[in-house]
Design an enzyme around this catalytic site. Structure first.
Site, PDB file in Angstrom:
ATOM      1  N   GLY A 205     -34.189  11.637 -16.814  1.00  0.00           N
ATOM      2  CA  GLY A 205     -35.912  11.238 -16.587  1.00  0.00           C
ATOM      3  C   GLY A 205     -36.401  12.081 -15.955  1.00  0.00           C
TER       4      GLY A 205
ATOM      5  N   CYS B 196     -30.205  15.886 -10.432  1.00  0.00           N
ATOM      6  CA  CYS B 196     -31.475  15.623 -10.396  1.00  0.00           C
ATOM      7  C   CYS B 196     -31.910  17.123 -10.966  1.00  0.00           C
ATOM      8  CB  CYS B 196     -32.064  15.495  -9.278  1.00  0.00           C
ATOM      9  SG  CYS B 196     -33.679  15.141  -9.031  1.00  0.00           S
ATOM     10  N   LEU B 197     -33.009  17.213 -11.577  1.00  0.00           N
ATOM     11  CA  LEU B 197     -33.427  18.505 -12.012  1.00  0.00           C
ATOM     12  C   LEU B 197     -34.035  19.217 -10.862  1.00  0.00           C
ATOM     13  CD1 LEU B 197     -35.452  17.609 -15.399  1.00  0.00           C
ATOM     14  CD2 LEU B 197     -33.067  18.918 -15.063  1.00  0.00           C
TER      15      LEU B 197
ATOM     16  N   GLN C 283     -42.098  16.065  -9.894  1.00  0.00           N
ATOM     17  CA  GLN C 283     -41.169  17.076 -10.118  1.00  0.00           C
ATOM     18  C   GLN C 283     -41.876  18.292 -10.892  1.00  0.00           C
ATOM     19  OE1 GLN C 283     -37.813  14.211 -11.804  1.00  0.00           O
ATOM     20  NE2 GLN C 283     -36.760  15.871 -10.968  1.00  0.00           N
TER      21      GLN C 283
ATOM     22  N   HIS D 258     -33.794   6.058  -9.786  1.00  0.00           N
ATOM     23  CA  HIS D 258     -33.799   7.360  -9.171  1.00  0.00           C
ATOM     24  C   HIS D 258     -35.122   7.936  -9.406  1.00  0.00           C
ATOM     25  CE1 HIS D 258     -32.062  11.650  -9.406  1.00  0.00           C
ATOM     26  NE2 HIS D 258     -33.101  11.681  -9.642  1.00  0.00           N
ATOM     27  N   GLU D 259     -35.861   7.517 -10.767  1.00  0.00           N
ATOM     28  CA  GLU D 259     -37.072   8.282 -10.895  1.00  0.00           C
ATOM     29  C   GLU D 259     -38.263   7.592 -10.156  1.00  0.00           C
ATOM     30  OE1 GLU D 259     -37.160  10.661 -12.582  1.00  0.00           O
ATOM     31  OE2 GLU D 259     -35.035  10.638 -13.489  1.00  0.00           O
TER      32      GLU D 259
ATOM     33  N   HIS E 238     -38.364   9.030  -6.838  1.00  0.00           N
ATOM     34  CA  HIS E 238     -39.241  10.395  -6.776  1.00  0.00           C
ATOM     35  C   HIS E 238     -40.898  10.197  -6.240  1.00  0.00           C
ATOM     36  CE1 HIS E 238     -36.593  13.473  -7.805  1.00  0.00           C
ATOM     37  NE2 HIS E 238     -36.226  12.946  -8.993  1.00  0.00           N
TER      38      HIS E 238
HETATM   39 NI    NI Z   1     -34.424  13.339 -10.142  1.00  0.00          NI
END
Ligand code: NI
Length: 183
Positions: free
Chosen positions: A49, A102-103, A54, A144-145, A148
């Site tokens: 995701g 996570c990226l 991000q 999770h997303e 953010h």
């Molecule tokens: Ni993430």
């Protein structure tokens, strides 16, 4: 289409609250381009995701997709899902701990408790309302997303920071064997 640069932990945009998207903005070519670029970026980085903060855009948009993912080879498939202004409501108090990465927190994994099932309300990329229930890994990715969009990163949600591990070490000491495929 463009692959966008990702923000890493420590960048203030990852700690800010993202702004809702006005319904009039959704059909605009510039906004639709942003969605296409987010999907291309998500696929290029092998993410499950990606949330707009991000890629340095402080708006309430997330893209989710899992198929043949090298970073999450055991994960079930999730079709491409774009959520604009998403709201997540837990459907159960039951929490399940799962490994997350996570990226924006590269090279790390940690064990994070998440609600096992959630209801999701959002607008889709055509501006129409979407409502569905997500369970298991899909519910984890959604939580999770959406975190953010509220300036929350997965380490903030960990019960025990001692499970935070570099992926190289996680693969040596923590990785569970792949489940046997159903036949
Ligand atoms: Ni993430």
């Amino acid at each position: 289409m463009a692959i966008l640069k990702t923000a890493k932990m420590g960048h203030p945009i990852l700690r800010a609250t993202a702004e809702p998207v006005g319904p009039d903005e959704i059909p605009e070519p510039g906004f639709q381009q942003l969605l296409d670029d987010m999907v291309e970026t998500l696929r290029d980085y092998d993410g499950a995701g990606l949330a707009a903060p991000q890629i340095h855009e402080g708006v309430q948009v997330v893209a989710i997709e899992v198929r043949h993912n090298r970073r999450y080879p055991e994960a079930p498939t999730i079709p491409l899902t774009i959520l604009i202004n998403p709201k997540v409501t837990p459907l159960t108090d039951e929490q399940v701990a799962g490994w997350e990465g996570c990226l924006s927190v590269p090279d790390l994994r940690g064990l994070v408790p998440r609600h096992r099932a959630v209801e999701v309300e959002a607008l889709g990329r055509n501006g129409k309302p979407i409502r569905f229930c997500a369970e298991g890994f899909f519910a984890t990715v959604v939580q999770h997303e959406v975190d953010h969009l509220h300036g929350i990163l997965f380490p903030d949600r960990m019960d025990d920071l001692r499970t935070l591990a570099f992926i190289s070490e996680w693969e040596r000491f923590w990785r569970t064997p792949a489940p046997t495929p159903c036949s």
